[in-house]
Design a protein around this motif. Structure first.
Motif, short mmCIF file in Angstrom:
data_model
loop_
_atom_site.label_atom_id
_atom_site.label_comp_id
_atom_site.label_asym_id
_atom_site.label_seq_id
_atom_site.Cartn_x
_atom_site.Cartn_y
_atom_site.Cartn_z
N THR A 79 4.48 -13.95 17.28
CA THR A 79 4.97 -12.68 16.64
C THR A 79 3.56 -12.58 16.10
O THR A 79 3.48 -13.79 15.33
N THR A 80 2.97 -11.62 14.89
CA THR A 80 2.86 -11.67 13.82
C THR A 80 3.12 -11.67 12.85
O THR A 80 2.08 -9.77 11.66
N TYR A 81 3.65 -11.97 11.75
CA TYR A 81 4.45 -11.33 10.97
C TYR A 81 3.05 -11.18 9.39
O TYR A 81 2.97 -10.49 9.29
N SER A 82 2.12 -12.29 9.83
CA SER A 82 1.47 -12.45 8.88
C SER A 82 0.02 -11.59 9.19
O SER A 82 -0.41 -10.36 8.04
N THR A 83 -0.01 -10.61 9.91
CA THR A 83 -0.87 -10.37 10.30
C THR A 83 -0.59 -8.29 10.17
O THR A 83 -1.13 -7.89 9.64
N PHE A 84 0.49 -8.20 9.78
CA PHE A 84 1.55 -7.05 10.22
C PHE A 84 1.54 -6.65 8.56
O PHE A 84 1.44 -5.70 7.73
N ALA A 85 1.40 -8.13 7.40
CA ALA A 85 1.56 -7.58 5.95
C ALA A 85 0.08 -7.45 6.07
O ALA A 85 -0.29 -6.22 4.97
N MET A 86 -0.93 -7.63 6.42
CA MET A 86 -2.20 -8.13 6.09
C MET A 86 -2.10 -5.98 6.06
O MET A 86 -3.35 -5.39 5.70
N GLU A 87 -2.15 -5.85 7.76
CA GLU A 87 -2.83 -4.91 8.42
C GLU A 87 -2.11 -2.79 7.57
O GLU A 87 -2.35 -2.01 6.70
N SER A 88 -0.54 -3.60 6.84
CA SER A 88 0.15 -2.66 6.04
C SER A 88 -0.26 -2.41 5.17
O SER A 88 -1.12 -1.56 4.16
N PHE A 89 -1.44 -4.12 4.21
CA PHE A 89 -1.36 -3.55 2.91
C PHE A 89 -2.63 -2.61 2.95
O PHE A 89 -3.47 -1.86 1.65
N LEU A 90 -3.80 -3.54 4.33
CA LEU A 90 -5.05 -2.56 4.41
C LEU A 90 -4.65 -0.70 4.28
O LEU A 90 -5.82 -0.38 3.96
N LEU A 91 -3.93 -1.01 5.35
CA LEU A 91 -3.60 0.99 5.27
C LEU A 91 -3.32 1.29 3.83
O LEU A 91 -3.57 2.20 3.26
N ILE A 92 -2.54 1.18 2.68
CA ILE A 92 -2.14 1.19 1.49
C ILE A 92 -3.50 1.41 0.74
O ILE A 92 -3.87 1.66 -0.06
N GLN A 93 -4.18 0.06 0.84
CA GLN A 93 -5.61 0.45 0.73
C GLN A 93 -6.26 1.19 0.03
O GLN A 93 -7.45 1.37 -0.44
N GLY A 94 -6.26 1.58 1.61
CA GLY A 94 -7.06 3.01 2.14
C GLY A 94 -6.56 3.51 2.11
O GLY A 94 -7.01 4.80 1.93
N GLY A 95 -5.40 4.23 1.35
CA GLY A 95 -4.90 5.95 0.84
C GLY A 95 -3.65 6.04 2.16
O GLY A 95 -3.33 7.07 1.84
N LEU A 97 -0.68 5.86 2.79
CA LEU A 97 0.63 5.72 2.64
C LEU A 97 1.75 5.80 3.60
O LEU A 97 2.77 5.52 3.97
N LEU A 98 1.28 7.00 4.29
CA LEU A 98 2.42 7.51 5.25
C LEU A 98 2.13 6.02 6.12
O LEU A 98 3.18 6.20 6.44
N LEU A 99 0.74 6.30 6.59
CA LEU A 99 0.85 5.50 8.38
C LEU A 99 1.34 3.75 7.64
O LEU A 99 2.23 3.03 8.35
N ALA A 100 0.90 3.45 6.20
CA ALA A 100 2.14 2.24 5.94
C ALA A 100 2.98 2.39 6.24
O ALA A 100 3.68 1.37 6.43
N GLY A 101 3.37 3.40 5.52
CA GLY A 101 5.00 3.36 5.49
C GLY A 101 5.60 3.30 7.16
O GLY A 101 6.26 2.82 7.07
N LEU A 102 4.91 3.46 7.18
CA LEU A 102 5.46 4.11 9.72
C LEU A 102 5.71 2.88 9.81
O LEU A 102 6.21 2.39 10.68
N ASN A 103 4.13 2.52 9.50
CA ASN A 103 4.00 0.46 10.36
C ASN A 103 4.93 -0.01 9.10
O ASN A 103 6.25 -1.06 10.95
N ILE A 104 5.02 -0.37 8.48
CA ILE A 104 6.23 -0.98 7.73
C ILE A 104 7.62 -0.98 8.57
O ILE A 104 8.85 -1.86 8.73
N THR A 105 7.99 0.43 8.44
CA THR A 105 9.29 0.50 9.09
C THR A 105 9.43 0.29 10.44
O THR A 105 10.08 0.21 10.47
#
Length: 128
Positions: A79-95, A97-105
């Motif tokens: 399992t890859t929680y740290s990878t998930f956290a970084m990927e979510s951050f990069l989605l947010i940073q890239g603008g 937000l909808l994809l980041a929210g979906l990924n987090i959810t």
């Protein structure tokens, strides 16, 4: 913690890391990359297996080294929680937000759902 337990965790981690790379690669090859589905897949699979194992361990006596090998070792590396956290951050940073929210959810609620599904599956088998 004993050397035997550490070796069990380390060898399980080796296997889990290889499984993570393989599963992530296969999933990402077959699905769109808008959401990091490879990370989601290993988190969902790992959560389901964790639920199965914990429920099973509650029903049977198991060697502490085998338990550490399977849970902390294999599943900890799979399992890859740290990878998930970084990927979510990069989605947010890239603008995105909808994809980041979906990924987090999907990751947060999906992994809880899969862990409980695995747990209740084994509980129902042992109650039969």
């Amino acid at each position: 913690m004993s050397i035997a337990t550490l070796l069990a965790i380390g060898s399980g981690g080796f296997i889990g890391a290889i499984l993570r790379a393989y599963i992530t690669g296969v999933v990402n090859h077959h699905f769109s990359h808008d959401i990091p589905f490879g990370t989601l897949a290993v988190n969902l699979i790992g959560s389901f297996i964790m639920g199965v194992l914990i429920a099973y361990f509650m029903q049977v006596s198991i060697n502490v080294h085998l338990k550490s090998f399977l849970t902390t070792g294999i599943l900890g590396a799979l399992t890859t929680y740290s990878t998930f956290a970084m990927e979510s951050f990069l989605l947010i940073q890239g603008g995105s937000l909808l994809l980041a929210g979906l990924n987090i959810t999907l990751n947060v609620f999906g992994t809880i759902f899969m862990a409980s599904g695995g747990y209740y599956l084994i509980q129902s088998i042992f109650k039969s």
